[in-house]
Scaffold this motif. Structure first.
Motif, PDB file in Angstrom:
ATOM      1  N   UNK A 128       0.844  -1.184   0.000  1.00  0.00           N
ATOM      2  CA  UNK A 128       0.000   0.000   0.000  1.00  0.00           C
ATOM      3  C   UNK A 128       0.888   1.245   0.000  1.00  0.00           C
ATOM      4  N   UNK A 129       1.450   1.588  -1.179  1.00  0.00           N
ATOM      5  CA  UNK A 129       2.348   2.745  -1.264  1.00  0.00           C
ATOM      6  C   UNK A 129       1.608   4.047  -0.986  1.00  0.00           C
ATOM      7  N   UNK A 130       2.338   5.017  -0.463  1.00  0.00           N
ATOM      8  CA  UNK A 130       1.759   6.327  -0.167  1.00  0.00           C
ATOM      9  C   UNK A 130       1.610   7.132  -1.454  1.00  0.00           C
ATOM     10  N   UNK A 131       0.406   7.610  -1.705  1.00  0.00           N
ATOM     11  CA  UNK A 131       0.120   8.417  -2.891  1.00  0.00           C
ATOM     12  C   UNK A 131       0.049   9.873  -2.457  1.00  0.00           C
ATOM     13  N   UNK A 132       0.900  10.709  -3.047  1.00  0.00           N
ATOM     14  CA  UNK A 132       0.998  12.101  -2.602  1.00  0.00           C
ATOM     15  C   UNK A 132       0.017  13.027  -3.295  1.00  0.00           C
ATOM     16  N   UNK A 148      -0.073   4.031  -8.166  1.00  0.00           N
ATOM     17  CA  UNK A 148       0.978   3.022  -8.089  1.00  0.00           C
ATOM     18  C   UNK A 148       0.325   1.668  -8.308  1.00  0.00           C
ATOM     19  N   UNK A 149       1.024   0.793  -9.003  1.00  0.00           N
ATOM     20  CA  UNK A 149       0.430  -0.516  -9.282  1.00  0.00           C
ATOM     21  C   UNK A 149       1.498  -1.576  -9.483  1.00  0.00           C
ATOM     22  N   UNK A 150       1.061  -2.813  -9.407  1.00  0.00           N
ATOM     23  CA  UNK A 150       1.867  -3.968  -9.782  1.00  0.00           C
ATOM     24  C   UNK A 150       0.937  -4.900 -10.534  1.00  0.00           C
ATOM     25  N   UNK A 151       1.347  -5.333 -11.717  1.00  0.00           N
ATOM     26  CA  UNK A 151       0.405  -6.044 -12.569  1.00  0.00           C
ATOM     27  C   UNK A 151       1.093  -7.047 -13.483  1.00  0.00           C
ATOM     28  N   UNK A 158      -7.548   8.925  -8.028  1.00  0.00           N
ATOM     29  CA  UNK A 158      -8.302   9.565  -9.111  1.00  0.00           C
ATOM     30  C   UNK A 158      -9.493   8.703  -9.529  1.00  0.00           C
ATOM     31  N   UNK A 159      -9.302   7.371  -9.514  1.00  0.00           N
ATOM     32  CA  UNK A 159     -10.360   6.464  -9.939  1.00  0.00           C
ATOM     33  C   UNK A 159     -11.291   6.088  -8.797  1.00  0.00           C
ATOM     34  N   UNK A 160     -10.716   5.842  -7.602  1.00  0.00           N
ATOM     35  CA  UNK A 160     -11.502   5.285  -6.508  1.00  0.00           C
ATOM     36  C   UNK A 160     -11.830   6.273  -5.381  1.00  0.00           C
ATOM     37  N   UNK A 161     -11.133   7.401  -5.324  1.00  0.00           N
ATOM     38  CA  UNK A 161     -11.397   8.363  -4.270  1.00  0.00           C
ATOM     39  C   UNK A 161     -10.604   8.147  -3.007  1.00  0.00           C
ATOM     40  N   UNK A 162      -9.743   7.134  -2.964  1.00  0.00           N
ATOM     41  CA  UNK A 162      -8.871   6.892  -1.814  1.00  0.00           C
ATOM     42  C   UNK A 162      -7.609   6.185  -2.297  1.00  0.00           C
ATOM     43  N   UNK A 163      -6.690   5.912  -1.358  1.00  0.00           N
ATOM     44  CA  UNK A 163      -5.410   5.292  -1.715  1.00  0.00           C
ATOM     45  C   UNK A 163      -5.340   3.835  -1.298  1.00  0.00           C
ATOM     46  N   UNK A 164      -6.478   3.189  -1.102  1.00  0.00           N
ATOM     47  CA  UNK A 164      -6.475   1.776  -0.729  1.00  0.00           C
ATOM     48  C   UNK A 164      -5.869   0.921  -1.836  1.00  0.00           C
ATOM     49  N   UNK A 203     -11.142  -3.107  -2.224  1.00  0.00           N
ATOM     50  CA  UNK A 203      -9.907  -3.121  -1.438  1.00  0.00           C
ATOM     51  C   UNK A 203      -9.491  -4.542  -1.064  1.00  0.00           C
ATOM     52  N   UNK A 204      -8.161  -4.759  -1.030  1.00  0.00           N
ATOM     53  CA  UNK A 204      -7.589  -6.039  -0.646  1.00  0.00           C
ATOM     54  C   UNK A 204      -6.955  -5.896   0.736  1.00  0.00           C
TER      55      UNK A 204
END
Length: 277
Positions: free
Chosen positions: A167-171, A177-180, A204-210, A247-248
């Motif tokens: 769960x990287x910090x999004x500023x 941030x992703x891994x895929x 931007x897509x979900x409204x939080x950094x989860x 969320x995971x």
């Protein structure tokens, strides 16, 4: 003043139209601890079947083909043996058989998009480019992306990856941030076919950094087709336990417990691909 009100009314109508298209009538709704609402939607009523090509489509509940050495039962057993990875909404309920869990889209989600029609699609910053077929994929604007890629080329019919959950910090809200795992073919200029799956933190897509499970697909180099998760028609879901975009939990800790998800994507026939996690 009149022009302003007219614009607002028209914009509001478009938002409501999108919400009605995405939020199908559920048989049950579950409030997740993170604020999400998960709707249990009948499989046959999901947004995938809004696509004209899927009209009167017969739903296939199990893939007709599995990679060598794997079958549906062995994949289920392997998943059960792994350390428990859940989605937060599981804490408050589950979806009955015959339905799929769908993260409910809110008005605020759509309004964060630069364009209502582009909601759920990749923005210009995340579109990729491929100078030629002999080098690794690179991103259009290197100044706004930092990435690491392990890749291989050839004729493949699927791939599997085990991905550590973080769960990287999004500023900034527009950062992600992703891994895929990413399977693609064709030209990045016109007819790129791409399937992507993994986890992402994307305010931007979900409204939080989860940290959230996601999928993405396109059949024309991200121009008109494809989207994240179930935000457009075309991607058929049959699993009643996994909500795309939800969320995971738990996630890995530095110098602490480590958690992973395994994702397998394989080609079932000339026009169908299957995803298992």
């Amino acid at each position: 003043m009149t022009a302003h009100l007219s614009y607002a009314t028209g914009d509001g109508f478009k938002v409501m139209k999108q919400l009605n298209r995405l939020n199908k009538p559920p048989v049950k709704s579950i409030k997740s601890p993170d604020g999400d609402i998960i709707d249990c939607v009948p499989i046959s009523n999901q947004s995938a079947f809004d696509h004209p090509s899927l009209k009167n489509h017969k739903i296939q509940m199990k893939p007709s083909f599995h990679p060598h050495g794997l079958n549906y039962e062995s994949m289920q057993e392997s998943s059960e043996k792994q350390e428990t990875i859940t989605q937060l909404w599981h804490l408050n309920g589950n979806c009955p058989k015959g339905t799929i869990p769908v993260r409910r889209t809110k008005k605020e989600d759509i309004l964060r998009a630069s364009n209502i029609k582009k909601y759920g699609k990749k923005t210009g910053q995340s579109i990729v480019a491929h100078p030629n077929s002999t080098v690794e994929p690179v991103l259009v604007d290197q100044s706004v992306h930092a990435h690491a890629i392990a890749y291989t080329q050839g004729e493949f019919y699927g791939a599997k990856a085990t991905i550590n959950l973080w769960n990287p910090q999004i500023q900034q809200p527009n950062e992600f941030s992703l891994s895929q795992i990413w399977i693609f073919g064709g030209s990045f200029d016109s007819d790129l076919n791409s399937i992507e799956a993994g986890w992402q933190a994307y305010p931007y897509l979900y409204g939080d950094s989860n940290t959230r499970l996601f999928t993405y697909w396109t059949s024309d180099a991200y121009r008109a087709t494809g989207c994240y998760n179930l935000l457009c028609s075309g991607f058929i879901q049959i699993n009643n336990e996994i909500a795309l975009g939800a969320s995971i939990s738990p996630v890995s800790k530095y110098h602490g417990s480590q958690y992973v998800i395994s994702i397998l994507v394989w080609k079932v026939c000339s026009y169908h691909w299957a995803l298992n996690n």
